[in-house]
Scaffold this motif. Structure first.
Motif, PDB file in Angstrom:
ATOM      1  N   SER A  16      39.401 -14.494  32.840  1.00  0.00           N
ATOM      2  CA  SER A  16      39.313 -14.531  31.268  1.00  0.00           C
ATOM      3  C   SER A  16      39.187 -13.461  30.484  1.00  0.00           C
ATOM      4  O   SER A  16      40.605 -13.517  30.043  1.00  0.00           O
ATOM      5  N   ALA A  17      39.226 -11.945  30.667  1.00  0.00           N
ATOM      6  CA  ALA A  17      39.323 -10.947  29.956  1.00  0.00           C
ATOM      7  C   ALA A  17      40.955 -10.535  29.942  1.00  0.00           C
ATOM      8  O   ALA A  17      41.914 -10.239  29.621  1.00  0.00           O
ATOM      9  N   ILE A  18      41.943 -10.874  31.399  1.00  0.00           N
ATOM     10  CA  ILE A  18      42.790 -10.578  31.626  1.00  0.00           C
ATOM     11  C   ILE A  18      43.837 -12.071  31.383  1.00  0.00           C
ATOM     12  O   ILE A  18      44.993 -11.497  30.797  1.00  0.00           O
ATOM     13  N   ILE A  19      43.019 -12.640  30.776  1.00  0.00           N
ATOM     14  CA  ILE A  19      44.150 -14.344  30.029  1.00  0.00           C
ATOM     15  C   ILE A  19      44.383 -13.974  28.954  1.00  0.00           C
ATOM     16  O   ILE A  19      45.427 -14.085  28.208  1.00  0.00           O
ATOM     17  N   TRP A  55      40.951  -1.019  40.476  1.00  0.00           N
ATOM     18  CA  TRP A  55      40.261   0.535  40.846  1.00  0.00           C
ATOM     19  C   TRP A  55      40.235   0.886  39.062  1.00  0.00           C
ATOM     20  O   TRP A  55      40.452   0.420  38.262  1.00  0.00           O
ATOM     21  N   ALA A  56      39.299   1.741  38.945  1.00  0.00           N
ATOM     22  CA  ALA A  56      39.193   2.773  38.256  1.00  0.00           C
ATOM     23  C   ALA A  56      39.758   3.002  37.247  1.00  0.00           C
ATOM     24  O   ALA A  56      39.569   2.747  35.849  1.00  0.00           O
ATOM     25  N   VAL A  57      40.679   3.872  37.201  1.00  0.00           N
ATOM     26  CA  VAL A  57      42.127   4.098  37.015  1.00  0.00           C
ATOM     27  C   VAL A  57      42.924   3.054  36.624  1.00  0.00           C
ATOM     28  O   VAL A  57      43.929   3.664  35.426  1.00  0.00           O
ATOM     29  N   GLY A  58      43.297   1.751  37.322  1.00  0.00           N
ATOM     30  CA  GLY A  58      44.020   0.546  36.367  1.00  0.00           C
ATOM     31  C   GLY A  58      43.252   0.566  35.232  1.00  0.00           C
ATOM     32  O   GLY A  58      43.721  -0.287  34.742  1.00  0.00           O
ATOM     33  N   MET A  59      41.958   0.593  36.083  1.00  0.00           N
ATOM     34  CA  MET A  59      41.352  -0.103  34.528  1.00  0.00           C
ATOM     35  C   MET A  59      40.910   0.322  33.309  1.00  0.00           C
ATOM     36  O   MET A  59      41.652   0.539  32.028  1.00  0.00           O
ATOM     37  N   MET A  60      41.414   1.831  32.866  1.00  0.00           N
ATOM     38  CA  MET A  60      41.292   3.320  32.608  1.00  0.00           C
ATOM     39  C   MET A  60      42.851   3.046  31.878  1.00  0.00           C
ATOM     40  O   MET A  60      42.836   3.024  30.329  1.00  0.00           O
ATOM     41  N   THR A  61      43.395   2.650  33.017  1.00  0.00           N
ATOM     42  CA  THR A  61      45.172   2.680  32.093  1.00  0.00           C
ATOM     43  C   THR A  61      45.016   1.011  31.166  1.00  0.00           C
ATOM     44  O   THR A  61      46.020   1.521  30.075  1.00  0.00           O
ATOM     45  N   TYR A  62      44.704   0.064  31.394  1.00  0.00           N
ATOM     46  CA  TYR A  62      44.841  -1.212  31.122  1.00  0.00           C
ATOM     47  C   TYR A  62      44.353  -0.802  29.429  1.00  0.00           C
ATOM     48  O   TYR A  62      44.203  -1.057  28.577  1.00  0.00           O
ATOM     49  N   ALA A  63      43.296  -0.140  29.367  1.00  0.00           N
ATOM     50  CA  ALA A  63      42.204   0.155  27.622  1.00  0.00           C
ATOM     51  C   ALA A  63      43.066   0.996  27.065  1.00  0.00           C
ATOM     52  O   ALA A  63      42.828   0.813  26.548  1.00  0.00           O
ATOM     53  N   ILE A  64      44.075   1.879  27.781  1.00  0.00           N
ATOM     54  CA  ILE A  64      44.262   3.285  26.754  1.00  0.00           C
ATOM     55  C   ILE A  64      45.284   1.716  26.621  1.00  0.00           C
ATOM     56  O   ILE A  64      46.071   2.129  25.841  1.00  0.00           O
ATOM     57  N   PHE A  65      46.371   1.183  27.335  1.00  0.00           N
ATOM     58  CA  PHE A  65      47.808   0.156  27.044  1.00  0.00           C
ATOM     59  C   PHE A  65      46.729  -1.051  25.755  1.00  0.00           C
ATOM     60  O   PHE A  65      47.507  -0.851  24.739  1.00  0.00           O
ATOM     61  N   LEU A  66      45.750  -1.232  25.867  1.00  0.00           N
ATOM     62  CA  LEU A  66      45.333  -2.253  25.232  1.00  0.00           C
ATOM     63  C   LEU A  66      45.150  -1.963  23.892  1.00  0.00           C
ATOM     64  O   LEU A  66      45.333  -2.327  22.146  1.00  0.00           O
ATOM     65  N   HIS A  67      44.528  -0.459  24.017  1.00  0.00           N
ATOM     66  CA  HIS A  67      44.761   0.481  22.686  1.00  0.00           C
ATOM     67  C   HIS A  67      45.932   0.741  21.752  1.00  0.00           C
ATOM     68  O   HIS A  67      45.803   0.011  20.620  1.00  0.00           O
ATOM     69  N   ILE A  68      46.901   0.668  22.606  1.00  0.00           N
ATOM     70  CA  ILE A  68      48.008   1.663  22.073  1.00  0.00           C
ATOM     71  C   ILE A  68      48.508   0.345  21.518  1.00  0.00           C
ATOM     72  O   ILE A  68      49.352  -0.043  20.496  1.00  0.00           O
ATOM     73  N   THR A  69      48.738  -0.889  22.157  1.00  0.00           N
ATOM     74  CA  THR A  69      49.164  -2.042  22.389  1.00  0.00           C
ATOM     75  C   THR A  69      48.692  -2.262  20.477  1.00  0.00           C
ATOM     76  O   THR A  69      49.853  -3.143  19.407  1.00  0.00           O
ATOM     77  N   ASP A  70      47.288  -1.953  19.880  1.00  0.00           N
ATOM     78  CA  ASP A  70      46.775  -2.656  19.049  1.00  0.00           C
ATOM     79  C   ASP A  70      47.148  -1.821  17.752  1.00  0.00           C
ATOM     80  O   ASP A  70      47.154  -2.439  17.180  1.00  0.00           O
ATOM     81  N   LEU A  71      47.363  -0.467  18.206  1.00  0.00           N
ATOM     82  CA  LEU A  71      47.433  -0.141  16.759  1.00  0.00           C
ATOM     83  C   LEU A  71      48.400   0.106  17.015  1.00  0.00           C
ATOM     84  O   LEU A  71      49.478   0.235  15.360  1.00  0.00           O
TER      85      LEU A  71
END
Length: 83
Positions: A16-19, A55-71
């Protein structure tokens, strides 16, 4: 493999988080810069083959991407309001 493997490991709550991310991104499409749109499309393609959320690296990339997208969305909405 892909989102099905993610579902089998994390269940409906994890998927659901991905959706929600896909929904937010597509509803704000006109406020997002091109390079973020290209990265989003790449991530959508990877969901099918090799899901980056496993993977942890993929989730970190996802979190950074979401933050940059929100900004980016906030910046572009404020620019449009000021015009």
């Amino acid at each position: 493999v892909g989102i099905i493997g993610y579902y089998s490991q994390f269940g409906l709550l994890g998927v659901s988080a991905i959706i929600a991310y896909i929904y937010k991104f597509t509803t704000n499409w006109k406020y997002i810069d091109l390079w973020l749109k290209c990265f989003f499309i790449m991530k959508i393609i990877l969901i099918v083959f090799d899901f980056w959320g496993m993977w942890a690296v993929g989730m970190m990339t996802y979190a950074i991407f979401l933050h940059i997208t929100d900004l980016n969305i906030a910046k572009n909405k404020s620019v449009i309001k000021n015009i």
